[in-house]
Write a protein that holds these residues in place. Structure first.
Motif, PDB file in Angstrom:
ATOM      1  N   ASP A   3       0.840  -1.193   0.000  1.00 25.68           N
ATOM      2  CA  ASP A   3       0.000   0.000   0.000  1.00 25.68           C
ATOM      3  C   ASP A   3       0.881   1.251   0.000  1.00 25.68           C
ATOM      4  O   ASP A   3       2.023   1.226   0.452  1.00 25.68           O
ATOM      5  CB  ASP A   3      -0.893   0.021   1.244  1.00 25.68           C
ATOM      6  CG  ASP A   3      -1.813  -1.186   1.310  1.00 25.68           C
ATOM      7  OD1 ASP A   3      -2.320  -1.589   0.250  1.00 25.68           O
ATOM      8  OD2 ASP A   3      -2.004  -1.720   2.422  1.00 25.68           O
ATOM      9  N   VAL A 160      -8.371   4.166  -2.537  1.00 22.20           N
ATOM     10  CA  VAL A 160      -8.672   3.060  -1.630  1.00 22.20           C
ATOM     11  C   VAL A 160      -8.458   1.710  -2.307  1.00 22.20           C
ATOM     12  O   VAL A 160      -7.733   0.845  -1.800  1.00 22.20           O
ATOM     13  CB  VAL A 160     -10.117   3.181  -1.100  1.00 22.20           C
ATOM     14  CG1 VAL A 160     -10.482   1.957  -0.246  1.00 22.20           C
ATOM     15  CG2 VAL A 160     -10.285   4.458  -0.286  1.00 22.20           C
ATOM     16  N   ASN A 166      -6.754   4.096   3.662  1.00 25.10           N
ATOM     17  CA  ASN A 166      -7.878   3.769   4.533  1.00 25.10           C
ATOM     18  C   ASN A 166      -8.933   4.864   4.501  1.00 25.10           C
ATOM     19  O   ASN A 166      -8.601   6.048   4.401  1.00 25.10           O
ATOM     20  CB  ASN A 166      -7.410   3.612   5.988  1.00 25.10           C
ATOM     21  CG  ASN A 166      -6.597   2.363   6.204  1.00 25.10           C
ATOM     22  OD1 ASN A 166      -6.872   1.321   5.627  1.00 25.10           O
ATOM     23  ND2 ASN A 166      -5.570   2.466   7.041  1.00 25.10           N
ATOM     24  N   LEU A 177      -9.685  10.274   3.944  1.00 27.30           N
ATOM     25  CA  LEU A 177      -8.848   9.090   3.838  1.00 27.30           C
ATOM     26  C   LEU A 177      -7.543   9.298   4.601  1.00 27.30           C
ATOM     27  O   LEU A 177      -7.214  10.406   5.007  1.00 27.30           O
ATOM     28  CB  LEU A 177      -8.532   8.782   2.375  1.00 27.30           C
ATOM     29  CG  LEU A 177      -9.698   8.710   1.392  1.00 27.30           C
ATOM     30  CD1 LEU A 177      -9.187   8.444  -0.016  1.00 27.30           C
ATOM     31  CD2 LEU A 177     -10.708   7.656   1.804  1.00 27.30           C
ATOM     32  N   GLU A 178      -6.781   8.204   4.744  1.00 29.31           N
ATOM     33  CA  GLU A 178      -5.515   8.256   5.470  1.00 29.31           C
ATOM     34  C   GLU A 178      -4.543   7.247   4.872  1.00 29.31           C
ATOM     35  O   GLU A 178      -4.927   6.115   4.561  1.00 29.31           O
ATOM     36  CB  GLU A 178      -5.775   7.939   6.944  1.00 29.31           C
ATOM     37  CG  GLU A 178      -4.565   7.997   7.856  1.00 29.31           C
ATOM     38  CD  GLU A 178      -4.945   7.695   9.290  1.00 29.31           C
ATOM     39  OE1 GLU A 178      -5.174   8.647  10.063  1.00 29.31           O
ATOM     40  OE2 GLU A 178      -5.041   6.495   9.636  1.00 29.31           O
ATOM     41  N   THR A 179      -3.273   7.652   4.709  1.00 28.28           N
ATOM     42  CA  THR A 179      -2.269   6.688   4.267  1.00 28.28           C
ATOM     43  C   THR A 179      -1.959   5.712   5.395  1.00 28.28           C
ATOM     44  O   THR A 179      -2.159   6.017   6.576  1.00 28.28           O
ATOM     45  CB  THR A 179      -0.975   7.392   3.820  1.00 28.28           C
ATOM     46  OG1 THR A 179      -0.446   8.146   4.920  1.00 28.28           O
ATOM     47  CG2 THR A 179      -1.234   8.320   2.639  1.00 28.28           C
ATOM     48  N   ARG A 180      -1.428   4.552   5.045  1.00 27.03           N
ATOM     49  CA  ARG A 180      -1.220   3.484   6.025  1.00 27.03           C
ATOM     50  C   ARG A 180       0.121   3.566   6.744  1.00 27.03           C
ATOM     51  O   ARG A 180       0.370   2.809   7.675  1.00 27.03           O
ATOM     52  CB  ARG A 180      -1.347   2.117   5.341  1.00 27.03           C
ATOM     53  CG  ARG A 180      -2.751   1.800   4.846  1.00 27.03           C
ATOM     54  CD  ARG A 180      -2.799   0.451   4.140  1.00 27.03           C
ATOM     55  NE  ARG A 180      -4.101   0.174   3.578  1.00 27.03           N
ATOM     56  CZ  ARG A 180      -5.069  -0.521   4.194  1.00 27.03           C
ATOM     57  NH1 ARG A 180      -4.858  -0.990   5.406  1.00 27.03           N
ATOM     58  NH2 ARG A 180      -6.223  -0.741   3.596  1.00 27.03           N
TER      59      ARG A 180
END
Length: 297
Positions: A3, A160, A166, A177-180
């Motif tokens: 990801d 996504v 996420n 949204l948010e990066t992992r």
């Protein structure tokens, strides 16, 4: 595929290079780490800024176009760029900006207190407190960015389904949204319709996402081609390898490698002090220097 873990850099179009340097150095406290030219248009500067310390993972870059070429912020573009600041520092930052003559306002754009303002060329910026405390109030890195998508659900799908971000929350106004990765970069997709944006001074050109190495970079190229995106060939940007594509909402994305880094042509203690040209433009150095404004460092 792994990801996407974080933003690699963000590139924007601004005006006079000295005004650009003065604002990001003297107002935001960032360091000029590279003076070079736009590899696709060598008649203009490409300036890179990062933190003042040894951590150069947060990079914002600028193409310095003449001021008369104003852009129009709209759909198919990156909107506000947000920097993360230490916990408890927002009031001091707001007072500092006021002292420097920069108007600002508090909003909830990033679903937290967001200090919004514009740079000297009208580029939309913001500061958001993180959880990290610090002995000073210096910018810690990117907090994230707002995307003005022409197709919000399509952009959501790109980020996504194809890139592994996420979903934090969704409502009629925006998708969060948010990066992992550990940076947990926050991405806001605005769902409000807007006229199509036009590139020019005061607009963001692209957001670049990080690939750890060239092997992963090639995997991303194959992965995005297989997913139906029109992906460019790998381009050598000297400090990293890059590939580009438009996501489903017409925003330009780049995926860039971490290396080889900014010390391939300058010592770490001299970053940003000299005009560095890629090999293909060295024979034109004298002509290019004559056409570029000399920067007061």
């Amino acid at each position: 595929m792994k990801d996407i873990k974080r933003i690699h850099h963000i590139s924007a179009i601004v005006g006079d290079p000295q005004e650009n340097l003065d604002f990001y150095r003297d107002v935001l406290g960032l360091q000029l780490i590279k003076q070079t030219v736009n590899f696709d248009d060598p008649g203009v500067y490409h300036l890179y800024f990062s933190r003042q310390d040894e951590n150069k993972e947060m990079v914002i870059t600028f193409f310095n176009w003449p001021n008369e070429h104003r852009g129009r912020v709209g759909s198919g573009q990156v909107g506000t760029i947000a920097f993360r600041i230490p916990k408890g520092s927002m009031d001091r930052w707001q007072a500092w900006l006021k002292d420097k003559g920069v108007d600002s306002k508090i909003s909830g754009l990033f679903d937290d207190a967001t200090l919004e303002f514009k740079d000297v060329h009208g580029l939309s910026l913001a500061l958001v407190e993180g959880e990290e405390e610090s002995d000073d109030d210096a910018i810690l890195g990117f907090h994230g960015t707002e995307l003005l998508s022409a197709d919000p659900e399509g952009t959501r799908s790109t980020l996504v389904d194809d890139m592994g971000l996420n979903v934090v929350s969704e409502n009629p106004a925006k998708i969060h949204l948010e990066t992992r990765g550990e940076e947990a970069h926050q991405i806001i997709i605005s769902t409000s319709p807007m006229p199509k944006g036009l590139f020019g001074v005061g607009t963001v050109h692209h957001v670049a996402w990080n690939a750890e190495d060239e092997a992963e970079h090639k995997e991303w190229q194959s992965h995005m081609l297989d997913a139906g995106y029109h992906v460019t060939e790998v381009k050598d940007r000297k400090y990293f390898k890059a590939l580009y594509f438009k996501e489903k909402g017409d925003i330009v994305f780049e995926i860039a490698t971490e290396g080889p880094g900014f010390t391939v042509d300058e010592d770490v203690n001299e970053l940003g002090q000299h005009l560095m040209l890629p090999e293909q433009f060295e024979s034109q150095r004298e002509e290019l220097v004559q056409n570029l404004k000399t920067l007061q460092l």
